[in-house]
Design an enzyme around this catalytic site. Sequence first.
Site, PDB file in Angstrom:
ATOM      1  N   ASP A   1       0.872  -1.167   0.000  1.00 14.65           N
ATOM      2  CA  ASP A   1       0.000   0.000   0.000  1.00 14.65           C
ATOM      3  C   ASP A   1       0.919   1.231   0.000  1.00 14.65           C
ATOM      4  O   ASP A   1       2.145   1.129   0.109  1.00 14.65           O
ATOM      5  CB  ASP A   1      -0.962  -0.020   1.202  1.00 14.65           C
TER       6      ASP A   1
HETATM    7  C1  NOJ Z   1      -4.043   3.901   0.169  1.00 12.68           C
HETATM    8  C2  NOJ Z   1      -5.242   3.020   0.371  1.00 12.68           C
HETATM    9  O1  NOJ Z   1      -5.119   2.337   1.602  1.00 12.68           O
HETATM   10  C3  NOJ Z   1      -5.475   1.999  -0.730  1.00 12.68           C
HETATM   11  O2  NOJ Z   1      -6.726   1.401  -0.521  1.00 12.68           O
HETATM   12  C4  NOJ Z   1      -5.400   2.635  -2.072  1.00 12.68           C
HETATM   13  O3  NOJ Z   1      -5.641   1.676  -3.061  1.00 12.68           O
HETATM   14  C5  NOJ Z   1      -4.030   3.275  -2.222  1.00 12.68           C
HETATM   15  N1  NOJ Z   1      -3.856   4.308  -1.205  1.00 12.68           N
HETATM   16  C6  NOJ Z   1      -3.824   3.897  -3.596  1.00 12.68           C
HETATM   17  O4  NOJ Z   1      -4.591   5.035  -3.728  1.00 12.68           O
END
Ligand code: NOJ
Length: 733
Positions: free
Chosen positions: A282
Amino acid sequence: MKQFLYLLLAGAIALCACSRGPEGSDPRVEKLLRKMTLEEKVGQTVLFTSDWSVTGPSMREGYIDDIRQGRCGNIFNAYTAEYTRKLQEIAVNETRLGIPLLFGYDVIHGFRTIFPINLGMACTWDPEAIERSARVAAHEAAAAGLHWTYSPMCDICVEPRWGRVSEGAGEDPYLGSAVAAALTRGYQGEDLKDESTLLACIKHYAAYGAPQAGRDYNTVDMSERWLREFYLPPYKAAVDAGALSVMASFNELDGVPATANKHLMQEILRDEWGFRGFVVTDYTGINEMVCHGYAADEKDAGRLAMNAGIDMDMQSASYFNYMVDLVRSGAVKESTLDEAVRRILNVKAALGLFDDPFKYCSPEREASETLTESNKQEARLTAAQSCVLLKNEGVLPLRKGARTAVIGALADSKDDLLGSWRGASEVRSVPASILDAIREVTPAVYAEGCKEMGEDRSGFGAALAAARGAEQIVMVLGEDCQWSGEAASRSDIRIPGVQSELLEKIAALGKPLVVVLLNGRPLDLSAESVTAGALLEAWYPGTMGGYAVADLLFGDVNPSGKLCITFPRNLGQVPIYHYAKNTGRPYVHPEAKYESRYLDVPNEPLYAFGHGLSYTTFSYSDITLSDDRFSADGSIEATVTLTNTGDREGEETVQLYIRDLVGSVTRPVKQLKGFRKVNLGPGESKEVSFSIDKETLSFYRADMSFGPESGEFKVFIGGASDNVKEASFSYEE
Ligand code: NOJ
C-alpha cells in the site's frame, strides 16, 4: 455451472499467466529478464503516483523522467486515453527495452458512473449485480487507459468507528467471499487480454479491517484461528476467482507489518493458496515500517519487504533508491528480485501489453462507453437494491402528488451521493439530488434545516414551517461523504451535529415522516429508530442515487436490501456481529446477575445482520430436512416454503445459518452458510432448498486442520439472522 466455468477459466488464466520460476513464464518475459540491467529490473518493481488524484502523501515529482530512464515501470492515479498514451509512448519508444507501463487507479465502486459504496453494494446480496457493476467500471476505466484497479477490498469489519468499513462487504466471511469473487470476475472478465478488462487487486491483505479502537492504520492483533476463520476467506475467494495482484495492508499482524510478513505473503498466499500474481505494497507501506519500529531505516525496510515477497513498491521509493545497492551488497539475492520482476512482467503479458501497449487508451471507446444510458440504468437499479428499509410503520411508500416537505442539507447534495473513492467521476454527471428526484414525482417544499455538522439551529424554524404545511415529510440525514473512507474514523457513531435534534422537533408534529440515511458505516440510530415513522438506509448510492431513492420512496421499486453488517444500539456494544460465541455464561435468565450482559442496554443489536424490510411481507414454513443425519460422503437438503403474504411483488433474501453444538474448539451460535434471492408475486409460494455437506460444517479444528467434526448441529433458515426457523441434524465423520 456458470460459476464453475469461471473458476476453470480463472485458474487457466492464473496458470498460464504467471509462474514461480521460469517454467510457465511467458517466453518474452524470460527473454527480457536475460537482457535487463539491475537498474532496469528494479524499475519494474517501482510504482509512482502521477498525483492527478491524490490518495496519499505527495512524495516526489519527476516521474516522467523516471519513466524515460527505465526507472519506473508502473504509474497510478493517471488516467484518460490521451494522457496514458503520452506516458506509454515514453516507456515504449524512449526506453532501452520498451517495456510498457502498467497503469493503476482506485476504481472502487465505479469509474465515471458511480455505483453505491461497497458496503451498500453488499447489501444487495446479489453477486450477479455486483459482478455487472464491476464490468461497467472496467469498461469505463479500461477505455481511459487503465489496466489495474485497487479492488476488491476484502477486509471483513465489525468496527463501525473505522471509516473504511464503507469500502468493504461488511462483517461476514461467507457473504464477503461471494462479493470478492463477483467483483474479481467483473473486473477481469473472461480474458484479461480483452481491452475492456481490468486486473483486480485484492486488498488490504490482511485483516486491515480490525484496527484497534477503530482508528485507521492502527495495530491489528488476533489469533491465527480467528484470522483464518473470519478474516482470510474473502481474500482467498478472490485468489480463487483469478485475481492476479494483491496489496499488502498498512497494519501489523502479530507484531509484523504485513509489508514484511512472510507468513502472510509466502506461506499462506503463495504456498497454501497457490497465488501466482504479484504483490504490491500500500501507499508508502515500506517506509512506514520505520515508524512501526520494525525497520531501522528506509533501506532496511526495502530489504525486509523484498525478502518477504513484496514485488512492487507503491510510492515509498525505497526500491527505487536502495534496491540496486541491496542486491549488490547481497542483502537481497538477485534471484529474489528476478522473481518479483518475473511476476510483474507476466501480469503485463497476461494483460496483452506486450502485444499492444496502447490498446487500453482509446479516445473513441472513452467517449462512447462512458456514462452511457445503460451504465446509468444499471447503477440506478443497483442503487435501489442496495438500500435497506430498516423500519416502516405504514409510512412508506409515500403518496405521489401529495404535498411533501424535504428537509436536510444532504437532500440537496449531489456531491454526497457519490461517497468517497468516487473514481474519476464529476459531480456534474449526477443528474439529480434526492430533492430533485422527489420533485419529479410530487410537489415538494425544501428547507435545509441544518447542516450535517455544527451547532447552527437557525434553519430549524423554516424547516418546521415547511413540515407544517406538508402532508408527508422526507428528512435526509447522515454523515458528510468524506466522513467515511480512508483516514475517516470516528469515536462517536451517532448522527452528527444537530440533525437528530431537528428530527425530534419535526417528528413531534405527528405527520408521516421518513428518514433517509446517507452514511458510510453502521450508525447508532437508537433515538431515530423511535422518532421516525420509517428509516431507509441509502448509504451513498452513487451517480443515480437520487432517482433510486425516489423510486423506493414512492413505491416504483420495492426495497429488497438486507444488512451486511450489524447495527448496534450504541458504541458500547461494539464489536457486535452475528457469529458470536455463546460464552460460558450466556444471558438467558432475565434477572440473573452473573450472566454475560449489559445493565444498561440489551445484548441484541438494534438491527441485526441480514435484516431488511419490503413493502410486501414473507412467511417461512418450518424447515424440512431430507434426512436428520448424514456422513462424510453425503449431504442433506434443508427446505422451507417461502410465501409472499402481501399484496405486491417482492424479492426476499433467504439466509441459511448453521450451529455446531459441540466442537474441539467452540463454535458460533449462528454462522451464515448460504443465501438465495427469491422473487415472488403476491400470494405466490416457492420451495427454497440448501444442500448441507461436510464443506458447510468445516472449520479450523483444535489442531488447525480444516474439516468437520461429528456431532449434533442446528440449521436455521430465515429472512434475517434474528428471525429464523430452526431444525436439528447430526453428522458422522
Ligand atoms: C491507500 C489506500 O489504503 C489503498 O486502498 C489505495 O488503493 C491506495 N492508497 C492507492 O490510492
